[in-house]
Design a protein around this motif. Sequence first.
Motif: not given
Length: 195
Positions: A80-83, A51-75
């Motif tokens: 960061v506390d990623g969404e 808890p207490g990590l700074p928040p992050a927000l990932y925004v995908h590209g055209l034709g993509g979705s939040s799933l595009n960030w599923s590989t980077l988020m765990p890294l």
Amino acid sequence: MSSTELPETRSAAASPASRIRTVRVADGEELRSVALPGLTLTVRARPGDRPGLPPALYVHGLGGSSLNWSTLMPLLADTVDGEAVDLPGFGDSPPPDDGNYSVTGHARAVIRLLDAGGRGPVHLFGNSLGGAVATRVAAVRPDLVRTLTLISPALPELRAQRGAWPTALLALPGIAPLFSRLTRDWTAEQRVRGV
């Protein structure tokens, strides 16, 4: 399994309203639906153990979705506390009520999400169209952005810089030979100054 699927993904319904569709959810991720006036956004999160990590927000590209960030988020989960958000009309987010799919419309949706969640300022990541959206968010609401990370951003709204006009003119038929004739007697120093 296709080459674009993550091996550790499973299907899950994102919200009661979208039971017909299924979304891919990687291990350790959770989906939630955020209802805002005029739009509903699906948000993918990786709840962290710290808890207490700074928040992050990932925004995908055209034709993509939040799933595009599923590989980077765990890294970045230890940093960061990623969404990741499904922009309106993409992934599992339904189209916006106003039908506005412009960069400004998407930026407005991201700003409303950040305001509603009280997560700002965030480390804002954007890829392609998401880079243009993230840039617009940072320009309009810098109070919501801690850092801005752009990955191959699509920035179609940039106007050509005045200093680049002479180079662009060289592409016109006949201009390059004319320029060569005009500068034929220039010294090396004059050519350097001309550049």
